[in-house]
Design a protein around this motif. Structure first.
Motif, mmCIF file in Angstrom:
data_model
loop_
_atom_site.group_PDB
_atom_site.id
_atom_site.type_symbol
_atom_site.label_atom_id
_atom_site.label_comp_id
_atom_site.label_asym_id
_atom_site.label_seq_id
_atom_site.Cartn_x
_atom_site.Cartn_y
_atom_site.Cartn_z
ATOM 1 N N ASP A 26 159.346 111.562 9.002
ATOM 2 C CA ASP A 26 159.610 111.357 10.457
ATOM 3 C C ASP A 26 158.833 112.063 11.122
ATOM 4 O OD1 ASP A 26 162.300 110.000 11.135
ATOM 5 O OD2 ASP A 26 163.352 111.788 10.519
ATOM 6 N N PRO A 27 157.800 111.609 12.632
ATOM 7 C CA PRO A 27 158.547 110.831 13.550
ATOM 8 C C PRO A 27 158.101 109.399 13.313
ATOM 9 C CG PRO A 27 157.070 111.577 14.460
ATOM 10 C CD PRO A 27 156.960 112.849 13.406
ATOM 11 N N GLY A 28 159.392 108.276 13.407
ATOM 12 C CA GLY A 28 158.927 107.630 13.446
ATOM 13 C C GLY A 28 159.147 106.392 11.696
ATOM 14 N N LEU A 50 149.272 113.778 -1.361
ATOM 15 C CA LEU A 50 148.806 111.788 -1.634
ATOM 16 C C LEU A 50 148.229 111.236 -1.251
ATOM 17 C CD1 LEU A 50 151.232 112.224 1.910
ATOM 18 C CD2 LEU A 50 151.977 111.301 0.044
ATOM 19 N N SER A 51 147.975 109.652 -1.595
ATOM 20 C CA SER A 51 146.782 108.682 -1.082
ATOM 21 C C SER A 51 146.120 109.095 0.291
ATOM 22 C CB SER A 51 146.680 107.596 -1.813
ATOM 23 O OG SER A 51 148.184 107.238 -1.253
ATOM 24 N N GLU A 52 144.915 108.964 0.234
ATOM 25 C CA GLU A 52 144.328 108.547 1.785
ATOM 26 C C GLU A 52 145.156 107.683 2.272
ATOM 27 O OE1 GLU A 52 139.988 107.361 3.821
ATOM 28 O OE2 GLU A 52 140.451 108.377 2.246
ATOM 29 N N ALA A 53 145.513 106.386 1.909
ATOM 30 C CA ALA A 53 146.024 105.800 2.361
ATOM 31 C C ALA A 53 148.161 106.159 2.375
ATOM 32 C CB ALA A 53 146.604 103.754 1.460
ATOM 33 N N GLY A 54 148.601 106.983 2.072
ATOM 34 C CA GLY A 54 149.356 107.137 1.603
ATOM 35 C C GLY A 54 149.875 108.493 3.211
ATOM 36 N N SER A 55 148.757 108.975 3.313
ATOM 37 C CA SER A 55 148.391 110.184 3.909
ATOM 38 C C SER A 55 147.986 109.221 5.997
ATOM 39 C CB SER A 55 147.319 110.656 3.747
ATOM 40 O OG SER A 55 146.597 111.941 5.263
ATOM 41 N N SER A 56 147.827 108.322 6.558
ATOM 42 C CA SER A 56 147.526 107.660 7.434
ATOM 43 C C SER A 56 148.782 106.923 7.161
ATOM 44 C CB SER A 56 146.218 106.628 6.615
ATOM 45 O OG SER A 56 146.376 105.764 7.825
ATOM 46 N N GLU A 57 149.415 105.927 6.754
ATOM 47 C CA GLU A 57 150.316 105.443 6.604
ATOM 48 C C GLU A 57 151.901 106.317 7.209
ATOM 49 O OE1 GLU A 57 150.028 101.895 3.333
ATOM 50 O OE2 GLU A 57 151.099 103.565 2.918
ATOM 51 N N LEU A 58 151.847 108.301 6.321
ATOM 52 C CA LEU A 58 152.413 108.535 6.969
ATOM 53 C C LEU A 58 152.164 109.284 7.822
ATOM 54 C CD1 LEU A 58 154.144 109.583 3.117
ATOM 55 C CD2 LEU A 58 155.311 107.878 4.833
ATOM 56 N N GLY A 59 150.906 109.479 8.724
ATOM 57 C CA GLY A 59 150.801 110.116 9.214
ATOM 58 C C GLY A 59 150.703 111.975 9.354
ATOM 59 N N LEU A 60 150.783 112.385 7.801
ATOM 60 C CA LEU A 60 150.702 113.508 7.015
ATOM 61 C C LEU A 60 149.450 113.676 6.226
ATOM 62 C CD1 LEU A 60 154.605 113.604 5.271
ATOM 63 C CD2 LEU A 60 153.659 114.707 7.440
ATOM 64 N N PRO A 61 148.943 115.072 6.647
ATOM 65 C CA PRO A 61 147.603 114.996 5.605
ATOM 66 C C PRO A 61 147.414 114.842 3.692
ATOM 67 C CG PRO A 61 148.906 117.213 6.170
ATOM 68 C CD PRO A 61 149.762 116.134 6.618
ATOM 69 N N ARG A 62 146.743 114.902 3.303
ATOM 70 C CA ARG A 62 146.202 114.446 2.073
ATOM 71 C C ARG A 62 147.409 115.597 0.987
ATOM 72 N NH1 ARG A 62 141.730 111.628 0.011
ATOM 73 N NH2 ARG A 62 143.108 111.724 -1.264
ATOM 74 N N ARG A 63 147.401 116.489 1.541
ATOM 75 C CA ARG A 63 148.212 118.453 0.964
ATOM 76 C C ARG A 63 149.575 118.670 1.505
ATOM 77 N NH1 ARG A 63 149.606 118.924 -4.695
ATOM 78 N NH2 ARG A 63 149.389 121.689 -5.241
ATOM 79 N N VAL A 64 151.046 117.999 1.380
ATOM 80 C CA VAL A 64 152.007 118.441 2.496
ATOM 81 C C VAL A 64 152.767 119.749 1.336
ATOM 82 C CG1 VAL A 64 152.288 117.086 3.811
ATOM 83 C CG2 VAL A 64 153.413 116.232 1.546
ATOM 84 N N HIS A 65 152.877 120.416 1.405
ATOM 85 C CA HIS A 65 153.610 121.764 0.784
ATOM 86 C C HIS A 65 155.394 122.152 1.935
ATOM 87 C CE1 HIS A 65 153.855 125.481 -1.218
ATOM 88 N NE2 HIS A 65 153.369 126.235 -0.213
ATOM 89 N N PHE A 66 155.746 122.080 0.985
ATOM 90 C CA PHE A 66 158.132 122.879 1.583
ATOM 91 C C PHE A 66 157.723 123.875 1.043
ATOM 92 C CE2 PHE A 66 156.796 117.956 1.646
ATOM 93 C CZ PHE A 66 157.335 117.284 3.402
ATOM 94 N N PRO A 67 158.032 125.114 2.071
ATOM 95 C CA PRO A 67 158.423 126.176 1.365
ATOM 96 C C PRO A 67 160.213 125.484 0.829
ATOM 97 C CG PRO A 67 157.404 126.455 3.543
ATOM 98 C CD PRO A 67 157.685 124.853 2.871
ATOM 99 N N LEU A 68 160.858 125.704 -0.364
ATOM 100 C CA LEU A 68 162.129 126.489 -0.397
ATOM 101 C C LEU A 68 162.898 127.226 -0.620
ATOM 102 C CD1 LEU A 68 161.436 122.875 -2.859
ATOM 103 C CD2 LEU A 68 161.963 123.105 -0.623
#
Length: 99
Positions: A26-28, A50-68
């Protein structure tokens, strides 16, 4: 963010490289198929590369971190689910897993 397991055998989906897991953000409801290079899950965080394509497709940075924050039994179930989803589909799209 959501990950789904795909099992496409349809020739069109294979040609479009949609015959693997899908990551949706999200969003979108942006979607990317098979574009996670690495997935690390520890007791207190999930990190995706993420790959460069994945980062672009998802609108996220290449490295994402989620605290749990999870109970041990929930963490074990999460690890099993991530392994099942991210190892589904086309072999060339499988990420390196550190679970």
């Amino acid at each position: 963010m959501e990950c789904t397991q795909e099992g496409a055998t349809d020739p069109q989906e294979i040609a479009l490289k949609m015959d693997t897991y899908c990551v949706v953000a999200d969003p979108g409801q942006r979607a990317s198929y098979g574009q996670v290079y690495e997935c690390e899950l520890s007791d207190d965080a999930l990190s995706l590369s993420l790959s460069e394509a994945g980062s672009s497709e998802l609108g996220l940075p290449r490295r994402v971190h989620f605290p749990l924050r999870m109970e041990p039994s929930t963490l074990a179930a999460t690890k099993a689910g991530i392994r099942r989803v991210l190892t589904s589909g086309r072999r060339s799209a499988l990420p390196r897993l550190s679970l």
